[in-house]
Design a protein around this motif. Structure first.
Motif: not given
Length: 263
Positions: A16-25, A45-50, A53-58
């Motif tokens: 989640i932290s990495l996704s929020k930084t905008g580092i890219g999938d 958990q999948m719904v919560d991640l989405k 801000g966590v993308s589907g590919p991740v």
């Protein structure tokens, strides 16, 4: 000491932290694949991640099964715990390595004692011998009581090409040293011979004669791997671990595969 970054597993909070930084999938997925990260996510958990801000590919990368590590086989490591290709190995203690013995297959038969058999009308036995090419083995042991390691298919369950070393001509394969016979080979000018049958008026016998068999002991080192040693010192000469294949050879000789060595 700090654990190398490539060996660290990622937690969901890390993702989640990495996704929020905008580092890219691509970068996040590469990190997941290079680390020991696999999470059997629940639907919640999948719904919560989405939603965080966590993308589907991740998310898919988190669910992906890790590929098993490729098994690296050694042909000379002295450690029986190290995976080896299936086969028979002679331990060379002086060089601290194992030497793989390539087997020879024989189905050529020769006879001995034919005149005695003829003159006594079959009372005297005529021996049947299996002939092996070359006057000496390629593998030489420096000790009178050498040590051998037998690696069977069970030792490398993830390797699918093991059975070629142990194919016995049927659907079955060899799985234990108890299926072998240790014999001393008779050295001739350009070949070696093993007595594998006899014929007299009482009938015929196929197989290594009892008096020609040499005793050996073995113990299980790990699944599929056995340490094998002769029970007595062997004098200088030619020897081999033999097991019979399906079908008979010419003249009544068994068709056999022999892991040959010399002292």
């Amino acid at each position: 000491m700090a654990q190398p970054a490539s060996a660290q597993s990622l937690s969901l909070d890390d993702v989640i932290s990495l996704s929020k930084t905008g580092i890219g999938d691509d970068a996040i997925i590469a990190k997941i694949r290079s680390s020991d990260t696999h999470i059997d996510l629940s639907v919640d958990q999948m719904v919560d991640l989405k939603t965080k801000g966590v993308s589907g590919p991740v998310i898919a990368a988190l669910l992906a099964e890790k590929k098993p590590a490729e098994v690296k086989l050694s042909v000379d490591s002295p450690d029986p715990a190290v995976p080896h290709p299936a086969g028979v190995y002679l331990m060379d203690s002086a060089a601290s390595k194992m030497m793989r013995i390539d087997p020879v297959v024989t189905n050529q038969a020769k006879t001995g004692g034919l005149l005695g058999y003829a003159f006594t009308a079959g009372i005297a036995s005529m021996s049947v011998k299996a002939s092996i090419q070359n006057p000496t083995a390629r593998t030489h042991a420096s000790e009178a009581r050498p040590s051998f390691y037998f690696f069977f298919d069970e030792s490398n369950p993830s390797v699918t090409s093991n059975t070629a070393a142990w194919a016995s001509g049927t659907a079955a394969t060899v799985t234990s040293p108890s299926e072998f016979t240790l014999v001393q080979l008779m050295a001739k000018k350009d070949r070696r011979e093993a007595r594998v049958g006899s014929v007299n008026i009482a009938g015929a016998k196929t197989g290594v004669m009892d008096k020609d068999q040499l005793k050996f002991d073995y113990k299980l080192v790990r699944p599929g791997v056995y340490l094998v040693q002769p029970m007595a010192d062997l004098p200088k000469g030619e020897y081999g671990f033999m097991y019979s294949l399906t079908g008979g050879g010419a003249g009544g000789a068994i068709t056999a595969r022999i892991f040959d060595f010399s002292i």
